[in-house]
Design an enzyme around this catalytic site. Structure first.
Site, mmCIF file in Angstrom:
data_model
loop_
_atom_site.group_PDB
_atom_site.id
_atom_site.type_symbol
_atom_site.label_atom_id
_atom_site.label_comp_id
_atom_site.label_asym_id
_atom_site.label_seq_id
_atom_site.Cartn_x
_atom_site.Cartn_y
_atom_site.Cartn_z
ATOM 1 N N GLU A 209 0.880 -1.176 0.000
ATOM 2 C CA GLU A 209 0.000 0.000 0.000
ATOM 3 C C GLU A 209 0.913 1.219 0.000
ATOM 4 O O GLU A 209 1.452 1.589 1.040
ATOM 5 C CB GLU A 209 -0.898 -0.021 1.252
ATOM 6 C CG GLU A 209 -1.902 -1.171 1.277
ATOM 7 C CD GLU A 209 -3.085 -0.944 0.341
ATOM 8 O OE1 GLU A 209 -3.331 0.210 -0.057
ATOM 9 O OE2 GLU A 209 -3.764 -1.932 0.005
ATOM 10 N N CYS A 243 -2.266 9.544 2.666
ATOM 11 C CA CYS A 243 -1.786 8.977 1.388
ATOM 12 C C CYS A 243 -2.747 9.278 0.244
ATOM 13 O O CYS A 243 -2.314 9.377 -0.898
ATOM 14 C CB CYS A 243 -1.583 7.482 1.529
ATOM 15 S SG CYS A 243 -3.075 6.626 2.052
HETATM 16 P P1 NAD Z 1 8.113 4.676 5.070
HETATM 17 O O1 NAD Z 1 8.194 3.896 3.810
HETATM 18 O O2 NAD Z 1 9.232 5.579 5.413
HETATM 19 O O3 NAD Z 1 7.951 3.693 6.328
HETATM 20 C C1 NAD Z 1 6.987 2.672 6.362
HETATM 21 C C2 NAD Z 1 7.486 1.531 7.225
HETATM 22 O O4 NAD Z 1 8.694 1.009 6.679
HETATM 23 C C3 NAD Z 1 7.802 1.937 8.660
HETATM 24 O O5 NAD Z 1 7.290 0.925 9.524
HETATM 25 C C4 NAD Z 1 9.312 1.986 8.703
HETATM 26 O O6 NAD Z 1 9.840 1.622 9.961
HETATM 27 C C5 NAD Z 1 9.725 0.966 7.649
HETATM 28 N N1 NAD Z 1 10.978 1.313 6.993
HETATM 29 C C6 NAD Z 1 11.478 2.565 6.753
HETATM 30 N N2 NAD Z 1 12.632 2.497 6.071
HETATM 31 C C7 NAD Z 1 12.883 1.177 5.880
HETATM 32 C C8 NAD Z 1 13.931 0.440 5.225
HETATM 33 N N3 NAD Z 1 14.951 1.058 4.648
HETATM 34 N N4 NAD Z 1 13.852 -0.903 5.200
HETATM 35 C C9 NAD Z 1 12.806 -1.539 5.776
HETATM 36 N N5 NAD Z 1 11.795 -0.895 6.401
HETATM 37 C C10 NAD Z 1 11.823 0.428 6.462
HETATM 38 O O7 NAD Z 1 6.714 5.440 4.988
HETATM 39 P P2 NAD Z 1 6.092 6.459 6.016
HETATM 40 O O8 NAD Z 1 6.923 7.700 6.023
HETATM 41 O O9 NAD Z 1 5.813 5.791 7.309
HETATM 42 O O10 NAD Z 1 4.691 6.763 5.338
HETATM 43 C C11 NAD Z 1 4.522 7.714 4.332
HETATM 44 C C12 NAD Z 1 4.314 7.063 2.991
HETATM 45 O O11 NAD Z 1 3.385 6.001 3.095
HETATM 46 C C13 NAD Z 1 3.748 8.015 1.960
HETATM 47 O O12 NAD Z 1 4.362 7.781 0.726
HETATM 48 C C14 NAD Z 1 2.278 7.622 1.887
HETATM 49 O O13 NAD Z 1 1.648 7.935 0.689
HETATM 50 C C15 NAD Z 1 2.357 6.160 2.115
HETATM 51 N N6 NAD Z 1 1.112 5.669 2.672
HETATM 52 C C16 NAD Z 1 0.347 4.846 1.934
HETATM 53 C C17 NAD Z 1 -0.861 4.411 2.438
HETATM 54 C C18 NAD Z 1 -1.754 3.486 1.672
HETATM 55 O O14 NAD Z 1 -2.689 2.981 2.259
HETATM 56 N N7 NAD Z 1 -1.522 3.248 0.407
HETATM 57 C C19 NAD Z 1 -1.273 4.812 3.701
HETATM 58 C C20 NAD Z 1 -0.445 5.661 4.418
HETATM 59 C C21 NAD Z 1 0.752 6.085 3.910
#
Ligand code: NAD
Length: 454
Positions: A209, A243
């Site tokens: 997602e 998002c």
């Molecule tokens: P992110 O990708 O930075 O982090 C998401 C998760 O991944 C967190 O639990 C984090 O600890 C983990 N993570 C971060 N870096 C990592 C790595 N290098 N390796 C493995 N895991 C890692 O995203 P965010 O900042 O938490 O959220 C914002 C983004 O999420 C935006 O792009 C938004 O559009 C998207 N989003 C999508 C939805 C959806 O339902 N489609 C919902 C909410 C947010």
């Protein structure tokens, strides 16, 4: 922490077949709801501590959705988990065919920070309903929120069935080395790619997602006031950290000034102000600085002010933007709304289609022709006509992206499906068998087979 041991224990528990009992799933879903209800104040407090999200928004955009998901799953899980009888072809008669939903097994749910409860717990609810054991890794960024989820789940669930592992990049990287039966990830596109690569090493199925730049397209025939009102709510809710928030607006040039004026009016009437406790903070300094940098002072129509200490950015509308501007390069994920005008809907569609396929798209129009053109010609995850964001609340609609905005979907029954394998079974009796397929082969047999198969 020994992650492998935790996952091995979950696998052993899964193999005991306890989670396959519908009564067990319902009991655990009820336990979760009771637990959240009982501790609601702790949940509000944690999320307010992390980014000053108000009780109003926490209930309407997080808890109410979680409760609804639990109730729906409790009500329908028996039906969802039932074997579905399907037709059987002539060659296999007298046999019967059916599809058996089967839980994937031990699954990993990785949450994002912007709706920290909902984005962690709703996939977990779907996984429990499907009969999986769950390892939940919430986002580490809202630290208090992550901690309260871990505490409540550890205290109330058997960790062989449902547990929380807290941490950020390092912990997730270590977790991803272990084989899970399904990974459900919510987050950014770059991290989504890391997750997909890690899952591929074990051929683990994924739901991703992700995000993207979701457009709102406003044609010249709309109800301007209602359009602006709905857009202001959808964009500045959670300070734009949604998002599926409308990332940018494309508006017909003939009504652009009226739309801008109406957006301004609705912002001024809203709670979205620096001095209002109902306006959510920007999650951290890094995002505050990133967003601040995106505001071109020459293009500010309204807003553009920030308070770094409070991590608040006022609802900001940028006018006279084009696709070459910095703000159009990546998902904004904050309270800044660029407005781009267009002369023809075809031109607008062509420009939107040059960007990666978005998670959502919003068509504001009274014209059937324009609506159908937008819906048919632009590829996107899901969206709304004459509204924004609210499609998320419809549990009868699958929620997910396409292309760079994601893989797979969930919500309601679709969440159950995301954590289920649909095992297909042909069941035959012993008492009869057509001899046609067996050797010795002959022309007569082949002619019969051709007549049967068509
Ligand atoms: P992110 O990708 O930075 O982090 C998401 C998760 O991944 C967190 O639990 C984090 O600890 C983990 N993570 C971060 N870096 C990592 C790595 N290098 N390796 C493995 N895991 C890692 O995203 P965010 O900042 O938490 O959220 C914002 C983004 O999420 C935006 O792009 C938004 O559009 C998207 N989003 C999508 C939805 C959806 O339902 N489609 C919902 C909410 C947010």
């Amino acid at each position: 922490m020994n992650y492998q041991k935790i996952i091995d224990q979950q696998r052993t528990f899964f193999n005991s077949h306890t989670t396959k009992q519908i009564s067990f799933r319902i009991q655990e879903l009820k336990r979760l709801k009771k637990l959240l209800k009982k501790n609601e104040n702790l949940l509000y407090e944690a999320i307010y501590h992390d980014f000053k999200k108000s009780e109003f928004e926490t209930y309407t955009t997080e808890l109410s959705i979680i409760y609804e998901d639990i109730d729906l799953a409790i009500k329908h899980v028996k039906k969802w988990a039932r074997r579905q009888k399907v037709s059987t072809s002539l060659v296999n008669l007298p046999g019967k065919s059916y599809i058996m939903p089967e839980p994937y097994g031990t699954v990993l749910v990785i949450g994002a920070w912007n709706y920290p409860f909902q984005l962690s717990l709703c996939p977990a609810i779907a996984a429990i309903a499907a009969g999986c054991t769950v390892v939940l890794k919430p986002s580490e960024i809202p630290a208090r929120t992550s901690a309260i989820m871990a505490q409540l789940i550890h205290q109330n669930f058997n960790s062989d069935f449902f547990t929380v592992i807290e941490g950020g990049e390092e912990e997730t990287t270590n977790l991803l080395k272990i084989k899970f039966d399904k990974i459900f990830f919510t987050g950014s596109v770059p991290v989504g790619k890391i997750i997909y690569q890690a899952a591929a090493k074990h051929l683990t199925p994924v739901t991703l997602e992700l995000g993207g730049k979701s457009p709102a397209i406003i044609s010249e025939d709309v109800n301007i006031d209602m359009t602006a009102k709905r857009l202001v709510w959808a964009k500045f809710l959670n300070a734009g950290q949604t998002c599926i928030a409308p990332d940018y607006v494309m508006v017909h040039s003939s009504i652009k000034n009226d739309v801008l004026a109406s957006i301004k009016k609705h912002i001024e009437r809203s709670d979205y102000r620096i001095d209002n406790h109902n306006y959510t903070q920007i999650i951290n300094d890094k995002n505050f600085d990133r967003l601040n940098h995106l505001i071109d002072p020459d293009k500010v129509y309204i807003g553009g002010k920030g308070n770094k200490e409070e991590r608040i950015i006022t609802p900001t509308v940028l006018d006279a933007i084009d696709f070459e501007d910095e703000i159009m390069k990546d998902e904004i994920f904050g309270p800044i709304l660029p407005v781009i005008s267009f002369e023809s809907i075809d031109d607008a569609i062509q420009k939107i289609k040059k960007l990666p396929r978005p998670l959502s798209c919003y068509a504001f129009t009274k014209s059937r022709h324009t609506r159908e053109k937008i819906l048919r010609e632009i590829s996107f995850g899901g969206g709304a006509v004459n509204d924004a964001v609210m499609h998320f609340t419809e549990q009868s609609l699958p929620f997910g992206g396409i292309g760079e905005s994601g893989i797979g979907n969930y919500h309601g029954k679709f969440g159950f499906e995301a954590f289920s394998h649909y095992k297909s079974i042909l069941q035959k009796p012993f008492w009869i068998e057509l001899p046609l397929k067996y050797s010795p082969y002959s022309t007569t047999k082949l002619n019969w087979i051709k007549r049967i198969m068509g």
